[in-house]
Design a protein around this motif. Structure first.
Motif, PDB file in Angstrom:
ATOM      1  N   GLU A 170       7.008  -3.828  -7.913  1.00  0.00           N
ATOM      2  CA  GLU A 170       8.012  -4.028  -6.630  1.00  0.00           C
ATOM      3  C   GLU A 170       7.440  -2.710  -5.645  1.00  0.00           C
ATOM      4  O   GLU A 170       7.242  -2.940  -4.513  1.00  0.00           O
ATOM      5  CB  GLU A 170       9.321  -3.531  -7.177  1.00  0.00           C
ATOM      6  CG  GLU A 170      10.321  -3.587  -6.044  1.00  0.00           C
ATOM      7  CD  GLU A 170      11.731  -3.637  -6.484  1.00  0.00           C
ATOM      8  OE1 GLU A 170      12.546  -3.844  -5.605  1.00  0.00           O
ATOM      9  OE2 GLU A 170      12.006  -3.229  -7.521  1.00  0.00           O
ATOM     10  N   ARG A 171       6.870  -1.616  -6.257  1.00  0.00           N
ATOM     11  CA  ARG A 171       6.531  -0.534  -5.192  1.00  0.00           C
ATOM     12  C   ARG A 171       5.178  -1.036  -4.401  1.00  0.00           C
ATOM     13  O   ARG A 171       5.237  -1.101  -3.173  1.00  0.00           O
ATOM     14  CB  ARG A 171       6.211   0.600  -6.163  1.00  0.00           C
ATOM     15  CG  ARG A 171       5.898   2.056  -5.372  1.00  0.00           C
ATOM     16  CD  ARG A 171       5.908   3.017  -6.304  1.00  0.00           C
ATOM     17  NE  ARG A 171       5.273   4.285  -5.616  1.00  0.00           N
ATOM     18  CZ  ARG A 171       3.922   4.613  -5.944  1.00  0.00           C
ATOM     19  NH1 ARG A 171       3.179   3.830  -6.529  1.00  0.00           N
ATOM     20  NH2 ARG A 171       3.548   5.698  -5.123  1.00  0.00           N
ATOM     21  N   VAL A 172       4.177  -1.615  -5.078  1.00  0.00           N
ATOM     22  CA  VAL A 172       3.053  -2.165  -4.424  1.00  0.00           C
ATOM     23  C   VAL A 172       3.478  -3.127  -3.477  1.00  0.00           C
ATOM     24  O   VAL A 172       2.937  -3.338  -2.313  1.00  0.00           O
ATOM     25  CB  VAL A 172       1.998  -2.227  -5.595  1.00  0.00           C
ATOM     26  CG1 VAL A 172       0.792  -3.230  -4.877  1.00  0.00           C
ATOM     27  CG2 VAL A 172       1.527  -1.482  -6.251  1.00  0.00           C
ATOM     28  N   ALA A 217      10.567   2.766   7.919  1.00  0.00           N
ATOM     29  CA  ALA A 217      10.661   1.960   6.871  1.00  0.00           C
ATOM     30  C   ALA A 217       9.585   2.300   5.708  1.00  0.00           C
ATOM     31  O   ALA A 217      10.210   2.179   4.815  1.00  0.00           O
ATOM     32  CB  ALA A 217      10.491   0.318   7.541  1.00  0.00           C
ATOM     33  N   LEU A 218       8.493   2.295   5.898  1.00  0.00           N
ATOM     34  CA  LEU A 218       7.604   2.627   4.785  1.00  0.00           C
ATOM     35  C   LEU A 218       8.049   4.056   4.190  1.00  0.00           C
ATOM     36  O   LEU A 218       8.068   4.181   2.944  1.00  0.00           O
ATOM     37  CB  LEU A 218       6.241   2.796   5.463  1.00  0.00           C
ATOM     38  CG  LEU A 218       5.371   1.473   5.310  1.00  0.00           C
ATOM     39  CD1 LEU A 218       4.140   1.833   5.961  1.00  0.00           C
ATOM     40  CD2 LEU A 218       4.893   1.052   3.765  1.00  0.00           C
ATOM     41  N   VAL A 219       8.164   5.110   5.018  1.00  0.00           N
ATOM     42  CA  VAL A 219       8.577   6.324   4.336  1.00  0.00           C
ATOM     43  C   VAL A 219      10.048   6.152   3.641  1.00  0.00           C
ATOM     44  O   VAL A 219       9.929   6.651   2.316  1.00  0.00           O
ATOM     45  CB  VAL A 219       8.644   7.519   5.501  1.00  0.00           C
ATOM     46  CG1 VAL A 219       9.405   8.495   5.005  1.00  0.00           C
ATOM     47  CG2 VAL A 219       7.297   7.710   5.994  1.00  0.00           C
ATOM     48  N   ILE A 220      10.899   5.608   4.090  1.00  0.00           N
ATOM     49  CA  ILE A 220      12.129   5.601   3.415  1.00  0.00           C
ATOM     50  C   ILE A 220      11.822   4.778   2.276  1.00  0.00           C
ATOM     51  O   ILE A 220      12.630   5.112   1.237  1.00  0.00           O
ATOM     52  CB  ILE A 220      13.066   4.830   4.405  1.00  0.00           C
ATOM     53  CG1 ILE A 220      13.464   5.768   5.483  1.00  0.00           C
ATOM     54  CG2 ILE A 220      14.382   4.704   3.850  1.00  0.00           C
ATOM     55  CD1 ILE A 220      14.389   5.160   6.727  1.00  0.00           C
ATOM     56  N   VAL A 221      11.401   3.583   2.155  1.00  0.00           N
ATOM     57  CA  VAL A 221      11.346   2.722   1.077  1.00  0.00           C
ATOM     58  C   VAL A 221      10.371   3.240  -0.102  1.00  0.00           C
ATOM     59  O   VAL A 221      10.708   3.475  -1.090  1.00  0.00           O
ATOM     60  CB  VAL A 221      10.850   1.318   1.453  1.00  0.00           C
ATOM     61  CG1 VAL A 221      10.748   0.487   0.179  1.00  0.00           C
ATOM     62  CG2 VAL A 221      11.914   0.409   2.280  1.00  0.00           C
ATOM     63  N   MET A 222       9.147   4.019   0.216  1.00  0.00           N
ATOM     64  CA  MET A 222       8.287   4.490  -0.544  1.00  0.00           C
ATOM     65  C   MET A 222       9.097   5.748  -1.453  1.00  0.00           C
ATOM     66  O   MET A 222       9.204   5.988  -2.531  1.00  0.00           O
ATOM     67  CB  MET A 222       7.289   4.902  -0.068  1.00  0.00           C
ATOM     68  CG  MET A 222       6.262   3.521   0.384  1.00  0.00           C
ATOM     69  SD  MET A 222       6.324   2.384  -0.777  1.00  0.00           S
ATOM     70  CE  MET A 222       5.175   3.029  -1.915  1.00  0.00           C
TER      71      MET A 222
END
Length: 413
Positions: A267-269, A41-46
Protein backbone atom coordinates in the motif's frame (compact mmCIF):
# COMPACT_ATOMS: atom_id res chain seq x y z
CA UNK A 1 22.26 28.43 -12.58
CA UNK A 2 23.53 31.99 -11.99
CA UNK A 3 21.67 34.81 -13.71
CA UNK A 4 23.15 38.10 -14.87
CA UNK A 5 21.50 41.31 -13.59
CA UNK A 6 19.73 41.69 -16.97
CA UNK A 7 18.39 38.12 -16.90
CA UNK A 8 17.25 38.42 -13.29
CA UNK A 9 15.46 41.73 -14.03
CA UNK A 10 13.53 40.18 -16.94
CA UNK A 11 12.74 37.05 -14.91
CA UNK A 12 11.30 39.13 -12.04
CA UNK A 13 9.24 41.14 -14.56
CA UNK A 14 7.76 37.96 -16.06
CA UNK A 15 7.03 36.45 -12.65
CA UNK A 16 4.38 39.15 -12.12
CA UNK A 17 2.63 39.57 -15.49
CA UNK A 18 0.76 42.80 -16.22
CA UNK A 19 -2.97 43.47 -16.46
CA UNK A 20 -3.34 42.06 -19.92
CA UNK A 21 -1.78 38.82 -18.78
CA UNK A 22 -3.98 38.13 -15.76
CA UNK A 23 -4.99 34.75 -17.17
CA UNK A 24 -1.33 33.70 -17.41
CA UNK A 25 -0.82 34.79 -13.80
CA UNK A 26 -3.89 32.78 -12.79
CA UNK A 27 -2.56 29.64 -14.49
CA UNK A 28 0.85 30.15 -12.86
CA UNK A 29 -0.86 30.55 -9.46
CA UNK A 30 -2.86 27.38 -10.04
CA UNK A 31 0.37 25.59 -10.98
CA UNK A 32 2.01 26.72 -7.74
CA UNK A 33 -1.02 25.64 -5.70
CA UNK A 34 -1.14 22.26 -7.48
CA UNK A 35 2.53 21.58 -6.74
CA UNK A 36 1.96 22.64 -3.13
CA UNK A 37 -1.00 20.29 -2.70
CA UNK A 38 0.79 17.41 -4.43
CA UNK A 39 3.90 17.72 -2.25
CA UNK A 40 1.79 18.18 0.90
CA UNK A 41 -0.28 15.10 0.06
CA UNK A 42 2.85 13.02 -0.48
CA UNK A 43 4.47 14.20 2.76
CA UNK A 44 1.28 13.65 4.79
CA UNK A 45 0.41 10.22 3.41
CA UNK A 46 3.95 8.83 3.54
CA UNK A 47 4.49 10.17 7.07
CA UNK A 48 1.21 8.67 8.27
CA UNK A 49 1.97 5.31 6.67
CA UNK A 50 5.51 5.30 8.09
CA UNK A 51 4.07 6.24 11.47
CA UNK A 52 1.44 3.52 11.25
CA UNK A 53 4.06 0.85 10.48
CA UNK A 54 6.50 2.14 13.11
CA UNK A 55 3.87 2.50 15.85
CA UNK A 56 2.38 -0.88 15.06
CA UNK A 57 5.82 -2.49 15.10
CA UNK A 58 6.84 -0.72 18.31
CA UNK A 59 3.68 -1.71 20.14
CA UNK A 60 3.59 -5.30 18.87
CA UNK A 61 7.29 -5.87 19.46
CA UNK A 62 7.20 -3.96 22.74
CA UNK A 63 4.59 -6.38 24.07
CA UNK A 64 5.46 -9.64 22.31
CA UNK A 65 9.18 -9.27 21.67
CA UNK A 66 10.95 -9.82 18.37
CA UNK A 67 10.37 -13.59 18.35
CA UNK A 68 8.73 -16.37 20.31
CA UNK A 69 9.92 -19.93 20.94
CA UNK A 70 6.99 -22.32 21.17
CA UNK A 71 7.03 -26.06 21.74
CA UNK A 72 5.17 -28.47 19.51
CA UNK A 73 1.86 -29.08 21.25
CA UNK A 74 1.81 -25.72 23.01
CA UNK A 75 3.53 -26.75 26.27
CA UNK A 76 7.19 -26.12 26.88
CA UNK A 77 8.55 -28.51 29.54
CA UNK A 78 12.08 -28.21 30.92
CA UNK A 79 12.02 -24.66 29.64
CA UNK A 80 14.70 -23.46 32.07
CA UNK A 81 17.50 -25.07 30.02
CA UNK A 82 16.10 -23.63 26.79
CA UNK A 83 15.84 -20.20 28.41
CA UNK A 84 19.49 -20.42 29.45
CA UNK A 85 20.54 -21.30 25.87
CA UNK A 86 18.53 -18.38 24.50
CA UNK A 87 20.08 -15.90 26.92
CA UNK A 88 23.58 -17.05 25.92
CA UNK A 89 22.89 -16.49 22.21
CA UNK A 90 24.83 -13.47 20.82
CA UNK A 91 22.48 -10.63 19.88
CA UNK A 92 19.73 -11.59 22.34
CA UNK A 93 18.91 -8.74 24.73
CA UNK A 94 16.18 -10.39 26.78
CA UNK A 95 14.35 -13.71 27.03
CA UNK A 96 11.29 -14.25 29.23
CA UNK A 97 8.95 -17.20 29.87
CA UNK A 98 5.36 -16.51 28.84
CA UNK A 99 1.91 -18.06 28.97
CA UNK A 100 -0.94 -16.98 26.67
CA UNK A 101 -4.32 -18.66 26.58
CA UNK A 102 -7.72 -17.52 25.24
CA UNK A 103 -10.41 -17.89 27.93
CA UNK A 104 -13.59 -16.15 29.06
CA UNK A 105 -13.98 -13.24 31.47
CA UNK A 106 -17.15 -12.52 33.43
CA UNK A 107 -18.24 -9.50 35.48
CA UNK A 108 -21.79 -8.64 36.58
CA UNK A 109 -23.30 -10.97 33.99
CA UNK A 110 -21.19 -9.62 31.12
CA UNK A 111 -19.03 -12.22 29.40
CA UNK A 112 -16.11 -11.31 27.10
CA UNK A 113 -13.48 -13.35 25.31
CA UNK A 114 -10.14 -12.61 26.98
CA UNK A 115 -6.53 -13.53 26.40
CA UNK A 116 -4.90 -14.47 29.70
CA UNK A 117 -1.24 -13.55 29.68
CA UNK A 118 1.11 -14.86 32.34
CA UNK A 119 4.26 -12.75 32.67
CA UNK A 120 7.21 -12.52 34.98
CA UNK A 121 7.10 -9.64 37.47
CA UNK A 122 9.89 -7.91 35.52
CA UNK A 123 7.84 -7.99 32.32
CA UNK A 124 4.73 -6.79 34.14
CA UNK A 125 6.66 -3.75 35.40
CA UNK A 126 7.44 -2.84 31.78
CA UNK A 127 3.74 -1.99 31.35
CA UNK A 128 4.12 0.88 33.82
CA UNK A 129 4.20 3.56 31.11
CA UNK A 130 0.96 2.09 29.68
CA UNK A 131 -0.84 2.09 33.04
CA UNK A 132 -4.05 4.18 33.11
CA UNK A 133 -5.08 3.56 36.72
CA UNK A 134 -4.34 1.28 39.67
CA UNK A 135 -0.98 -0.20 40.64
CA UNK A 136 1.01 -2.88 38.84
CA UNK A 137 3.09 -3.41 41.98
CA UNK A 138 0.08 -5.17 43.50
CA UNK A 139 0.39 -8.02 41.00
CA UNK A 140 2.23 -10.59 43.08
CA UNK A 141 2.15 -14.41 42.82
CA UNK A 142 -0.73 -15.77 44.87
CA UNK A 143 -2.29 -12.32 45.47
CA UNK A 144 -5.21 -13.05 43.16
CA UNK A 145 -4.86 -9.74 41.28
CA UNK A 146 -4.69 -8.93 37.57
CA UNK A 147 -4.28 -6.01 35.19
CA UNK A 148 -6.71 -5.66 32.27
CA UNK A 149 -6.84 -3.63 29.05
CA UNK A 150 -8.76 -0.35 28.94
CA UNK A 151 -11.23 -1.49 26.25
CA UNK A 152 -11.88 -4.75 28.12
CA UNK A 153 -12.57 -2.75 31.27
CA UNK A 154 -15.10 -0.66 29.34
CA UNK A 155 -16.78 -3.71 27.81
CA UNK A 156 -17.09 -5.46 31.17
CA UNK A 157 -17.88 -2.30 33.09
CA UNK A 158 -15.10 -3.14 35.54
CA UNK A 159 -12.94 -0.70 37.47
CA UNK A 160 -9.90 -0.96 39.74
CA UNK A 161 -10.92 -2.86 42.86
CA UNK A 162 -13.67 -4.91 41.17
CA UNK A 163 -13.45 -8.69 41.00
CA UNK A 164 -13.75 -10.37 37.61
CA UNK A 165 -14.13 -14.10 37.05
CA UNK A 166 -11.87 -15.97 34.63
CA UNK A 167 -13.46 -19.13 33.24
CA UNK A 168 -11.26 -22.01 32.09
CA UNK A 169 -13.34 -24.66 30.23
CA UNK A 170 -10.69 -27.30 31.04
CA UNK A 171 -11.73 -27.76 34.64
CA UNK A 172 -12.21 -30.70 36.99
CA UNK A 173 -13.66 -34.00 35.81
CA UNK A 174 -16.69 -35.17 37.82
CA UNK A 175 -19.23 -38.00 37.44
CA UNK A 176 -21.47 -35.41 35.77
CA UNK A 177 -18.83 -34.26 33.28
CA UNK A 178 -16.15 -31.58 33.24
CA UNK A 179 -16.86 -28.61 35.47
CA UNK A 180 -15.28 -25.39 34.12
CA UNK A 181 -12.73 -23.82 36.41
CA UNK A 182 -13.84 -20.36 37.61
CA UNK A 183 -11.52 -18.16 39.64
CA UNK A 184 -12.16 -14.60 40.77
CA UNK A 185 -9.38 -12.00 40.43
CA UNK A 186 -9.32 -8.44 41.71
CA UNK A 187 -8.55 -5.78 39.09
CA UNK A 188 -5.39 -4.12 40.42
CA UNK A 189 -4.59 -1.99 37.36
CA UNK A 190 -5.91 -0.93 33.96
CA UNK A 191 -3.50 -0.34 31.06
CA UNK A 192 -3.77 0.96 27.50
CA UNK A 193 -1.21 -0.34 25.02
CA UNK A 194 -2.66 1.58 22.07
CA UNK A 195 -3.58 -1.42 19.91
CA UNK A 196 -7.33 -1.99 20.01
CA UNK A 197 -7.20 -5.79 19.79
CA UNK A 198 -4.82 -6.01 22.73
CA UNK A 199 -6.62 -3.46 24.88
CA UNK A 200 -9.94 -5.25 24.51
CA UNK A 201 -8.68 -8.75 25.33
CA UNK A 202 -5.57 -8.87 27.53
CA UNK A 203 -5.68 -9.95 31.16
CA UNK A 204 -2.16 -9.87 32.63
CA UNK A 205 -1.21 -11.82 35.74
CA UNK A 206 1.95 -13.31 37.31
CA UNK A 207 3.09 -16.45 35.51
CA UNK A 208 2.62 -18.60 38.63
CA UNK A 209 -1.06 -17.59 38.85
CA UNK A 210 -1.51 -18.37 35.14
CA UNK A 211 -0.05 -21.85 35.67
CA UNK A 212 -2.47 -22.42 38.55
CA UNK A 213 -5.44 -21.20 36.54
CA UNK A 214 -4.58 -23.33 33.50
CA UNK A 215 -3.46 -26.39 35.53
CA UNK A 216 -0.20 -26.60 33.56
CA UNK A 217 2.18 -27.32 36.44
CA UNK A 218 5.63 -25.87 35.88
CA UNK A 219 5.38 -25.79 32.07
CA UNK A 220 4.95 -22.59 30.06
CA UNK A 221 3.53 -21.77 26.68
CA UNK A 222 6.45 -19.99 25.04
CA UNK A 223 9.60 -17.94 25.51
CA UNK A 224 9.58 -14.33 24.38
CA UNK A 225 12.85 -13.09 22.84
CA UNK A 226 14.08 -9.57 22.20
CA UNK A 227 17.18 -8.96 20.07
CA UNK A 228 19.52 -6.06 19.37
CA UNK A 229 18.06 -5.51 15.88
CA UNK A 230 14.50 -6.54 14.97
CA UNK A 231 15.34 -6.56 11.25
CA UNK A 232 18.15 -9.10 11.82
CA UNK A 233 16.20 -11.35 14.20
CA UNK A 234 16.19 -14.30 11.78
CA UNK A 235 19.99 -14.28 11.41
CA UNK A 236 20.53 -13.79 15.16
CA UNK A 237 18.35 -16.75 16.14
CA UNK A 238 19.45 -19.07 13.31
CA UNK A 239 22.01 -20.95 15.47
CA UNK A 240 19.38 -21.44 18.16
CA UNK A 241 16.91 -22.85 15.62
CA UNK A 242 19.30 -25.71 14.90
CA UNK A 243 19.61 -26.54 18.61
CA UNK A 244 15.84 -26.61 19.09
CA UNK A 245 15.07 -28.66 15.98
CA UNK A 246 12.42 -31.24 16.83
CA UNK A 247 11.66 -29.67 20.23
CA UNK A 248 10.37 -26.17 19.50
CA UNK A 249 9.82 -23.72 16.66
CA UNK A 250 10.96 -20.10 16.49
CA UNK A 251 8.60 -17.54 14.96
CA UNK A 252 9.81 -13.97 14.54
CA UNK A 253 7.65 -10.85 14.27
CA UNK A 254 7.97 -10.86 10.48
CA UNK A 255 6.45 -14.33 10.26
CA UNK A 256 3.75 -13.75 12.86
CA UNK A 257 2.57 -10.48 11.27
CA UNK A 258 3.66 -11.20 7.70
CA UNK A 259 0.32 -10.52 6.00
CA UNK A 260 -0.18 -7.23 7.84
CA UNK A 261 3.26 -5.73 7.17
CA UNK A 262 3.37 -6.99 3.56
CA UNK A 263 0.01 -5.31 2.93
CA UNK A 264 1.36 -2.09 4.45
CA UNK A 265 4.47 -2.25 2.26
CA UNK A 266 2.44 -2.76 -0.93
CA UNK A 267 0.00 0.00 0.00
CA UNK A 268 2.87 2.35 0.79
CA UNK A 269 4.44 1.90 -2.65
CA UNK A 270 1.06 2.19 -4.39
CA UNK A 271 0.18 5.41 -2.56
CA UNK A 272 3.56 6.94 -3.40
CA UNK A 273 3.10 6.19 -7.11
CA UNK A 274 -0.50 7.45 -7.22
CA UNK A 275 0.26 10.66 -5.34
CA UNK A 276 3.34 11.29 -7.48
CA UNK A 277 0.95 11.58 -10.42
CA UNK A 278 -0.62 14.61 -8.68
CA UNK A 279 2.78 16.32 -8.71
CA UNK A 280 3.22 15.35 -12.36
CA UNK A 281 -0.17 16.90 -13.26
CA UNK A 282 0.84 20.07 -11.39
CA UNK A 283 4.05 20.19 -13.44
CA UNK A 284 2.01 20.08 -16.66
CA UNK A 285 0.29 23.23 -15.41
CA UNK A 286 3.72 24.88 -15.14
CA UNK A 287 4.43 23.75 -18.70
CA UNK A 288 1.18 25.21 -20.03
CA UNK A 289 1.59 28.53 -18.18
CA UNK A 290 5.12 28.96 -19.55
CA UNK A 291 3.99 28.13 -23.11
CA UNK A 292 1.27 30.80 -22.85
CA UNK A 293 3.78 33.28 -21.43
CA UNK A 294 6.21 32.62 -24.29
CA UNK A 295 3.43 33.18 -26.86
CA UNK A 296 2.32 36.36 -25.11
CA UNK A 297 5.89 37.68 -24.93
CA UNK A 298 7.00 36.71 -28.45
CA UNK A 299 7.39 40.35 -29.55
CA UNK A 300 9.32 41.26 -26.38
CA UNK A 301 11.58 38.27 -26.88
CA UNK A 302 12.28 39.28 -30.49
CA UNK A 303 13.15 42.84 -29.41
CA UNK A 304 15.53 41.52 -26.73
CA UNK A 305 17.20 39.35 -29.35
CA UNK A 306 17.76 42.36 -31.64
CA UNK A 307 19.21 44.28 -28.67
CA UNK A 308 21.81 41.58 -28.09
CA UNK A 309 20.20 39.05 -25.76
CA UNK A 310 21.64 35.59 -26.42
CA UNK A 311 19.73 32.35 -26.75
CA UNK A 312 21.35 31.13 -23.50
CA UNK A 313 20.06 34.21 -21.66
CA UNK A 314 16.48 33.57 -22.80
CA UNK A 315 16.86 29.90 -21.96
CA UNK A 316 18.00 30.73 -18.43
CA UNK A 317 15.21 33.31 -17.93
CA UNK A 318 12.36 30.91 -18.70
CA UNK A 319 13.94 27.94 -16.95
CA UNK A 320 14.25 30.13 -13.85
CA UNK A 321 10.59 31.19 -14.11
CA UNK A 322 9.26 27.63 -14.12
CA UNK A 323 11.76 26.40 -11.55
CA UNK A 324 10.85 29.21 -9.13
CA UNK A 325 7.16 28.28 -9.40
CA UNK A 326 8.02 24.66 -8.66
CA UNK A 327 10.38 25.59 -5.80
CA UNK A 328 7.82 27.91 -4.16
CA UNK A 329 5.13 25.24 -4.53
CA UNK A 330 7.45 22.60 -3.03
CA UNK A 331 8.36 24.81 -0.05
CA UNK A 332 4.72 25.71 0.55
CA UNK A 333 3.75 22.03 0.27
CA UNK A 334 6.33 21.02 2.88
CA UNK A 335 5.09 23.73 5.23
CA UNK A 336 1.44 22.75 4.70
CA UNK A 337 2.27 19.06 5.17
CA UNK A 338 4.16 19.61 8.43
CA UNK A 339 1.41 21.86 9.81
CA UNK A 340 -1.21 19.23 8.97
CA UNK A 341 0.85 16.48 10.61
CA UNK A 342 1.41 18.58 13.75
CA UNK A 343 -2.33 19.22 14.14
CA UNK A 344 -3.44 15.91 12.64
CA UNK A 345 -5.47 14.68 15.60
CA UNK A 346 -7.49 17.93 16.09
CA UNK A 347 -8.07 18.03 12.31
CA UNK A 348 -9.40 14.46 12.34
CA UNK A 349 -11.73 15.27 15.25
CA UNK A 350 -12.93 18.45 13.51
CA UNK A 351 -13.73 16.55 10.29
CA UNK A 352 -15.55 13.87 12.31
CA UNK A 353 -17.69 16.54 14.00
CA UNK A 354 -18.50 18.20 10.67
CA UNK A 355 -19.35 14.98 8.81
CA UNK A 356 -20.73 12.95 11.69
CA UNK A 357 -18.60 10.02 10.51
CA UNK A 358 -15.82 8.19 12.36
CA UNK A 359 -12.62 8.57 10.33
CA UNK A 360 -10.39 6.63 12.70
CA UNK A 361 -12.12 3.63 14.22
CA UNK A 362 -9.59 1.88 16.53
CA UNK A 363 -11.35 -1.46 16.06
CA UNK A 364 -10.47 -1.29 12.34
CA UNK A 365 -7.23 0.69 12.36
CA UNK A 366 -5.57 -1.26 15.21
CA UNK A 367 -4.14 1.96 16.74
CA UNK A 368 -6.12 4.34 18.92
CA UNK A 369 -4.71 7.53 17.32
CA UNK A 370 -3.58 8.64 13.86
CA UNK A 371 0.21 8.09 13.89
CA UNK A 372 2.90 10.02 12.05
CA UNK A 373 6.63 9.59 11.55
CA UNK A 374 8.40 11.69 8.92
CA UNK A 375 11.36 10.08 7.18
CA UNK A 376 13.95 12.76 6.22
CA UNK A 377 15.20 10.63 3.33
CA UNK A 378 11.70 10.22 1.86
CA UNK A 379 10.99 13.92 2.30
CA UNK A 380 14.22 14.73 0.45
CA UNK A 381 13.23 12.36 -2.37
CA UNK A 382 9.81 14.04 -2.63
CA UNK A 383 11.42 17.49 -2.85
CA UNK A 384 13.98 16.37 -5.45
CA UNK A 385 11.22 14.71 -7.48
CA UNK A 386 9.01 17.84 -7.43
CA UNK A 387 11.93 20.13 -8.31
CA UNK A 388 13.16 17.74 -11.00
CA UNK A 389 9.74 17.56 -12.65
CA UNK A 390 9.45 21.35 -12.48
CA UNK A 391 12.85 21.76 -14.14
CA UNK A 392 11.99 19.32 -16.93
CA UNK A 393 8.70 21.14 -17.56
CA UNK A 394 10.58 24.37 -18.26
CA UNK A 395 12.87 22.99 -20.96
CA UNK A 396 10.44 22.98 -23.89
CA UNK A 397 8.99 26.50 -23.33
CA UNK A 398 12.50 27.85 -22.68
CA UNK A 399 13.75 26.23 -25.88
CA UNK A 400 10.86 27.76 -27.83
CA UNK A 401 11.64 31.19 -26.40
CA UNK A 402 15.35 30.83 -27.21
CA UNK A 403 14.51 29.69 -30.76
CA UNK A 404 12.43 32.81 -31.53
CA UNK A 405 13.50 34.37 -34.87
CA UNK A 406 13.38 38.17 -34.47
CA UNK A 407 13.28 38.66 -38.27
CA UNK A 408 10.09 36.65 -38.63
CA UNK A 409 8.38 38.29 -35.63
CA UNK A 410 9.32 41.93 -36.42
CA UNK A 411 9.04 41.73 -40.21
CA UNK A 412 5.89 43.87 -40.38
CA UNK A 413 6.59 46.06 -37.32
Amino acid sequence: MLLTPFEWTIAKRYMLPGRGEAFIALVAGISLAAVMLGVAALVIVMSVMNGFRAELLDKIVGLNGHAIIQAYGGRLDNWQSILADVEKTPGVVRASPLIEQPLLGNFNGRVEAVLVRGNTLTDIRRLEDKRVSGSLADLQPGAGKVAIGARLAENLGARVGDTITIINPQGRSTPFGTVPREIGYEVAAIFEIGIFDYDQAYVVMPIADAQTLLLTGDSIGMIEVKTTDPDEVTQILEPLQKKLAGRAVISDWKTINASLFEALAVERVAMFVVLSIIVLVAVFNILSSLIMLVRAKTRDIAIMRTMGATRKSLLRIFVTLGFVIGALGTAAGLLLGFVFLFFRQPIVHAIERLTGQSLWDPSIRFLTELPSRTDPFETTVICIMALGFSFLATLYPAYRAASTDPVQVLRYE
